[in-house]
Every structure is written in C-alpha cells, then in structure tokens.
Motif scaffolding. Structure first.
Motif, short mmCIF file in Angstrom:
data_model
loop_
_atom_site.label_atom_id
_atom_site.label_comp_id
_atom_site.label_asym_id
_atom_site.label_seq_id
_atom_site.Cartn_x
_atom_site.Cartn_y
_atom_site.Cartn_z
N UNK A 43 -1.42 3.64 6.06
CA UNK A 43 -0.24 4.78 6.19
C UNK A 43 0.42 4.47 7.63
N UNK A 44 -0.46 4.26 8.44
CA UNK A 44 0.27 3.99 9.98
C UNK A 44 0.90 2.64 10.05
N UNK A 45 0.57 1.52 9.26
CA UNK A 45 1.29 0.49 9.11
C UNK A 45 2.70 0.81 8.65
N UNK A 46 2.47 1.51 7.42
CA UNK A 46 3.62 2.07 6.58
C UNK A 46 4.89 2.69 7.54
N UNK A 47 4.17 3.47 8.55
CA UNK A 47 5.34 4.16 9.27
C UNK A 47 5.89 3.56 10.29
N UNK A 48 4.96 2.46 10.98
CA UNK A 48 5.40 1.28 11.83
C UNK A 48 6.79 0.54 11.32
N UNK A 49 6.60 0.23 9.87
CA UNK A 49 7.44 -0.32 9.29
C UNK A 49 8.97 0.22 9.13
N UNK A 88 -2.77 -10.21 1.87
CA UNK A 88 -3.94 -10.29 0.87
C UNK A 88 -3.94 -11.68 -0.15
N UNK A 89 -2.70 -12.08 -0.14
CA UNK A 89 -2.61 -13.30 -1.07
C UNK A 89 -2.20 -12.93 -2.29
N UNK A 90 -1.68 -11.84 -2.26
CA UNK A 90 -1.14 -11.21 -3.82
C UNK A 90 0.19 -11.14 -4.02
N UNK A 91 0.56 -11.05 -5.47
CA UNK A 91 1.96 -10.98 -5.80
C UNK A 91 2.30 -9.60 -6.30
N UNK A 92 3.57 -9.14 -6.08
CA UNK A 92 3.94 -7.89 -6.86
C UNK A 92 3.86 -7.94 -8.09
N UNK A 93 4.77 -8.88 -8.53
CA UNK A 93 5.05 -8.88 -10.19
C UNK A 93 3.40 -8.94 -10.89
N UNK A 131 4.31 -2.77 1.14
CA UNK A 131 3.59 -3.32 0.08
C UNK A 131 3.73 -5.02 -0.05
N UNK A 132 5.00 -5.32 0.24
CA UNK A 132 5.13 -6.81 0.26
C UNK A 132 4.30 -7.52 1.44
N UNK A 133 4.51 -6.79 2.65
CA UNK A 133 3.80 -7.18 3.92
C UNK A 133 2.34 -7.44 3.50
N UNK A 154 -13.55 3.49 -7.69
CA UNK A 154 -12.59 3.09 -8.82
C UNK A 154 -11.84 1.93 -8.30
N UNK A 155 -11.67 1.41 -7.04
CA UNK A 155 -11.06 0.39 -6.53
C UNK A 155 -11.49 -0.59 -5.97
N UNK A 156 -10.98 -1.63 -5.67
CA UNK A 156 -11.48 -2.86 -4.98
C UNK A 156 -11.49 -2.86 -3.56
N UNK A 157 -12.05 -3.88 -2.66
CA UNK A 157 -11.95 -3.79 -1.17
C UNK A 157 -10.55 -4.01 -0.51
N UNK A 158 -9.80 -4.71 -1.52
CA UNK A 158 -8.53 -4.83 -1.11
C UNK A 158 -7.23 -3.83 -1.49
N UNK A 159 -7.65 -2.68 -2.19
CA UNK A 159 -6.70 -1.84 -2.52
C UNK A 159 -5.90 -1.12 -1.36
N UNK A 160 -4.51 -1.16 -1.50
CA UNK A 160 -3.90 -0.42 -0.30
C UNK A 160 -3.53 0.96 -0.79
N UNK A 161 -3.94 1.75 0.46
CA UNK A 161 -3.95 3.45 0.10
C UNK A 161 -2.72 3.70 1.03
N UNK A 162 -1.54 4.45 0.37
CA UNK A 162 -0.59 4.70 1.17
C UNK A 162 -0.22 6.41 0.79
#
Length: 431
Positions: free
Chosen positions: A380-386, A236-241, A229-231, A346-354
């Motif tokens: 999901x595949x970037x997720x498993x690679x991490x 995407x130029x977003x913050x988790x907070x 998520x942080x990566x 319901x979501x934006x173009x930069x939503x992350x699906x995990x």
C-alpha cells in the motif's frame, strides 16, 4: 531507431510476453545490465545496449505484426490526443485508455521516477497554475496531485470543502468551472456526485482531471494501481495476462475498484474474484464491461473462496459516506477482514496486498488489518508513492510537455533520503 532505446526494449518485452528476467536470460545478459539499458537516456546510469541486443531486437522488429503495431502507435499522434475526452485534453474516465495508451503513460511515469524520488528536478511547468477543487474530504489525493504539479515546476491553488465554495451560495458547476478556468491552467476536481466532474470538463477547454466523482470513477487512482501491479509483477517475474485478482470489500460504492477492473480487463485471461458483503456487490454494468479478452469474473461470498491462489488482493473500506438508508455499521464483519492470518492461510508468499487508502484502522472497522504492516506482501505504501510519477505523467501529457522532461532534469541541491520508508530499499532497487 526512431524511438528511444527504453521504449523499444519495453515494447519488445511486452510483445514477447517476457518479464525482465526472462528477457535478460533469452539474450544471455544479467538483469542488472538490462536495467541500465531501460533507463532514460538522460540518466547517469544509462548504457547503450550492445550489438548482440541490437541484433536480437532487430529480429523482433522484422516481425510484420510488431512493425504494424509500431506503425499504428505512431499514426494517431501525441498521447494526449489519443486519450482525449470528447476532443479535449482532459482525464475523466479510464474508458479513454487502451492497453497501449495506458502503457505509453507508464513509460512517461518511468521517466518521472528520478524526480519523484527526489534525485532530480524539472521546471517544465514553471509559470503554470493548478486549481485543486476538492468539494469532498481528501488528504492523499489532493496532496499527491499538488506535489506532482509542483515537482514539475508549477504552483498550486487549493480549495477544500463544499461549504467554503461559492457553490454553497447556489453557483452552478458551469459557472464555477468557467470562472476558475480564467485563473488557472489546469483543474483537478473531486465532487460527491457521479458525473459532476464531466460537467466541469464540459464547461472549459483547459485540462480537467477527475479526482473522484462520488461512486463513479477515480481514473488516476486506477492508473497508479495498475502501474503498481505491473511494477510488482516485474520484480516478482510475473505477467499480468492470466493473473488472479481478488477484489474485497465495498464493491458497490468503491469507485477505485470500478475504474481498476475496467483497466485490468484490457489484459487477457484475468480471473477476477469479487468478494463483497451482501448488498455491496459490484454493479452489473461494471461487470459486463470487464468481461472481455477472455477474462473470468466470479462473485464469492467468503474470503476462503475468493483469495485462494490470488496474485493480487485489492481491499477497500466501506464507503459509509455513500450510504443512503443503509446500515453501514453492519456491512463489514470480521469474516471480510484481510489479515495476516487470512493471506497466510490462502495465499502464496508473493501475493500482493493493495488498498486505495484511507483504511479504517479503528477497532471493529474490520478494514485491511494493521498486522500486515511489517509484511513484505503489503504494497500500500509503494502504491501511494507511485501516485506521484503517475500524476506527474498525467500533467505532462495533458499539457504537452512530456518530451521536454528528460532533457530538463538537473540534480537536486538538498540532502534527500535514499528511500522514504524504513523498509523500502529492497523494493526500489536502492542501496
């Protein structure tokens, strides 16, 4: 400075609550230049930051609050001591982590990336042996842990399935743990009973890592999920907070969401939307722990309510193997399936699906839809690679070799792909 340039800049960005793009803009440099300053010093692409950056960071360091943060971080000692489980260098629960110690682990994972991407090799764990004890079916987690240990120069002994173990003959967890500890230097354990891995850990002083204890926890999965998520947010130029995270599916038995929501709750102002079929809601004890730092937790009955405006969608499959006297087949209906049409609505173009995987792709399972496979939002595949750099970092920290890795790296001698999947290049900054 007493800490590495990479660590110092990362801490400055986190303290200022700035993304890489915003930080680069603040000091008047290109993002690509900043990326080279944030590489490990042993990297061929590493560059020393110029005087203008030193002056800027120097102004930050003059802030007494930041200086206090650095001082506090240095006082407790090595990371493995700060995350110790009951005084032992073991990883049993995400409760062992603070936000700072989790991010410290991620810095180690960043350092592991050249090895994880097959560009460098290291032998810091040469001679060490890992015991992979999986009393429950696993493919990804077992191979991921084994690969991570091998990529640091160690070797792996695997055992899978309860019926093929001495525990099927009546041997206790204590005896099994103590005997195996005489054979190996670290243990990774998956067991179907909640709390069982903690029993393994109590019977030995060698590092033990919880790879899943029934419906309990899966700390390494939660760490790689948070790292992902942080990566992704950095890209995407977003913050988790202040982010909106939607968790969908079997939240009662899904141990990955139990661990992840606890880690995410270390951040501030997060909105959690919990969407689950009736009877599979998140346990109240987990919700109570997650409701801190001004986080908002809302339980929703439909995807339309829960996914609207979400920055992250974390879907899970029905944990049919955990059901006792419950109807697993009717738990998921098509109304709970996350599909391309759903996130488009319901979501934006930069939503992350995990998804923690495995996902059930069979017809009628209604798990995360395969029609998202070619969608850039599917992570999901970037997720498993991490999972590889994170689990390498876990082993390096628990075995106390993280400070040796950077200077132990050398180039690989075999031909390797620039990226693993056909669509990975743009996400990893590869040519």
């Amino acid at each position: 400075m007493s800490i590495s340039q990479q660590a110092f800049l990362r801490d400055a960005m986190r303290r200022l609550n700035l993304t890489r793009d915003l930080f680069a803009a603040r000091i008047g440099v290109k993002r690509r230049a900043l990326d080279t300053w944030l590489l490990p010093e042993g990297s061929q692409e590493f560059r020393t930051m110029p005087e203008v950056v030193e002056r800027f960071v120097g102004e930050i360091v003059q802030n007494s609050d930041l200086l206090e943060k650095y001082t506090q971080s240095a006082q407790p000692g090595p990371l493995r001591d700060r995350i110790a489980w009951r005084g032992k260098h073991q990883l049993i629960s995400v409760d062992q982590f603070t936000r700072e110690s989790a991010e410290d682990l991620f810095r180690v994972a960043d350092m592991m990336q050249p090895i994880a991407r097959r560009r460098k090799v290291s032998r810091v764990l040469e001679g060490a042996v890992l015991g992979n004890l999986f009393f429950e079916a696993s493919t990804r987690t077992r191979v991921s842990f084994g690969s991570a240990f091998c990529r640091l120069g160690g070797s792996v002994c695997d055992t899978t399935g309860f019926t093929f173990s001495s525990m099927a003959k009546g041997e206790s967890i204590y005896d099994t743990s103590r005997v195996m500890s005489g054979y190996v230097d670290a243990l990774v354990v998956r067991h179907p009973e909640k709390g069982s891995v903690a029993e393994f850990a109590a019977a030995t002083n060698i590092p033990v890592v919880n790879a899943g204890d029934g419906p309990g926890e899966h700390p390494s999965q939660a760490l790689l999920d948070l790292y992902t998520i942080l990566t992704e947010f950095s890209r995407l130029g977003k913050l988790l907070d202040g982010a909106h995270v939607a968790m969908v599916g079997d939240l009662k038995y899904g141990r990955t969401v139990h661990s992840l929501i606890k880690l995410l709750s270390l951040y501030k102002g997060i909105k959690f939307s919990l969407v689950a079929p009736r009877g599979l809601e998140m346990p109240e004890a987990v919700i109570e722990q997650a409701a801190r730092n001004g986080n908002v937790i809302e339980q929703k009955s439909s995807l339309a309510e829960g996914l609207s405006g979400a920055d992250v969608i974390y879907a899970t499959r029905v944990q049919k193997e955990r059901f006792i006297g419950e109807d697993a087949e009717s738990a998921y209906t098509p109304d709970f399936q996350v599909s391309k049409a759903t996130i488009n609505a319901y979501c934006s173009p930069d939503t992350i699906v995990m998804h923690p995987l495995p996902r059930d792709s069979r017809e009628g399972a209604n798990d995360l839809s395969t029609d998202l496979n070619d969608d850039s939002r599917l992570a999901i595949f970037r997720q498993t690679d991490n999972g590889i750099p994170i689990r390498m970092a876990i082993f390096a920290v628990l075995l106390g070799v993280e400070d040796l890795v950077q200077h132990s790296m050398r180039d690989v001698t075999w031909r390797h792909p620039s990226h693993v999947g056909p669509d990975d290049s743009s996400f990893h900054g590869l040519d």
